[in-house]
Design an enzyme around this catalytic site. Structure first.
Site: not given
Ligand code: NAP
Length: 297
Positions: A102, A177, A245
């Site tokens: 997102t 979104k 965010k």
């Molecule tokens: P998350 O668990 O924090 O996953 C993000 C992953 O991306 C982490 O494993 C992180 O690495 C990795 N990452 C971040 N920056 C990076 C970079 N520069 N290079 C390589 N890897 C990187 O978050 P999430 O819940 O999966 O959400 C991910 C995205 O989807 C966000 O934008 C969120 O707003 C969106 N989203 C989430 C949901 C939900 O319900 N969770 C639903 C819809 C959309 P690390 O392991 O080192 O932290």
């Protein structure tokens, strides 16, 4: 060969709560999978199942026909795509780049333009449905960008999603979104208020959720997160800091369009209190904490 049976070599970057399950579905559908994540240990399960670890986003891009990313913030998206040695610079000729983070519509357009300069196509394809939808492979996927690339990528979207819609040109997926997050913002306040009221009225909150959960107020959030609020279970499915965010991106876009969105403004303020209080790593249902503080319930 029909697009639905063709196997691709797919790169997947970002193996967090969402990406971990989504990449697993791509692998299970029989596609080749290369992976990279900032914290390498999160790739272990996928590598054990046959995915190939690569040492950087650029290395993933150089090895794949399609690159999918779902990282954290727009700054992370910008880094993995546009930094020197990143995805756009190192992608193979004709590759399709799909960002499912997102992120901001403006950045999606910028990446699409940079990709086009290199003869690549980039899609913005954010998702809704949470960790539950990601695990089940039933996400709603809203896509902006080139229509032909959307069709080519459809087998991959099918592996991860239930509802998949092409919304228009680059940025249209992210705008959709934002419309989703705006609806969620006020609904989260509504669910919290409903439960605060039920408690103050001396009702059994779980019985209230059961009674109203199939009526006109029914929603994924009321039925899915309401019980967690009642139980005080604030474990993250969707992080508070990620939701702040999203609301900040939506408010910036609304301001640009000269649109006043009072519900969204209020919700962002309440969620910001959670971040300031040290609860940013909790799930979005933790909004109920703010209401219990305000009402003393
Ligand atoms: P998350 O668990 O924090 O996953 C993000 C992953 O991306 C982490 O494993 C992180 O690495 C990795 N990452 C971040 N920056 C990076 C970079 N520069 N290079 C390589 N890897 C990187 O978050 P999430 O819940 O999966 O959400 C991910 C995205 O989807 C966000 O934008 C969120 O707003 C969106 N989203 C989430 C949901 C939900 O319900 N969770 C639903 C819809 C959309 P690390 O392991 O080192 O932290």
């Amino acid at each position: 060969m029909s697009a639905s049976t063709e196997k691709m070599t797919v790169g997947f970057i970002g193996l967090g709560i969402m990406g971990q399950s989504m990449a697993g579905h791509i692998l299970a559908a029989g596609h080749g999978l290369c992976v990279y994540n900032r914290t390498r240990a999160k790739a272990d399960d996928l590598v054990a199942k046959g995915a190939v670890w690569k040492d950087s986003p650029g290395d993933v891009a150089a090895a794949c026909d399609v690159v999918i990313t779902i990282v954290g913030y727009p700054k992370d998206v910008e880094e993995v795509y546009l930094a020197p040695g990143g995805i756009v610079e190192r992608a193979r000729d004709g590759a399709i780049l799909i960002d499912m983070t997102t992120s901001s519509p403006e950045l999606a357009q910028r990446i699409a333009a940079a990709a086009a300069d290199r003869g690549l196509t980039a899609l913005d394809a954010p998702v809704s449905g949470g960790d539950v939808g990601a695990k089940a492979g039933k996400l709603a996927i809203m896509v902006g960008g080139d229509a032909a690339s959307f069709e080519t990528a459809m087998p991959l979207f099918d592996a991860m999603g239930g509802k998949i819609v092409h919304m228009g040109p680059a940025g249209a997926g992210q705008h959709t979104k934002m419309a989703n997050q705006i609806a969620i913002a006020s609904t989260m306040m509504a669910v919290s208020e409903s439960l605060s009221y039920a408690k103050a009225a001396g009702l059994d909150q779980s019985a209230v959720l059961d009674a109203i959960g199939t009526g006109a107020a029914s929603s994924f959030l009321l039925n899915g997160l309401g019980p967690k609020m009642v139980a005080g279970d604030y474990a993250p499915g969707f992080f508070v800091h990620h939701f702040v965010k999203d609301m900040s991106i939506a408010l910036a876009e609304a301001e640009r369009m000269k649109l006043d969105l009072p519900g969204l403004t209020l919700a962002r303020g309440l969620y910001q209190r959670l971040v300031d209080g040290g609860f940013g790593e909790e799930g979005t249902q933790a909004l109920y904490r703010v209401y219990t503080q305000m009402t003393g319930a």
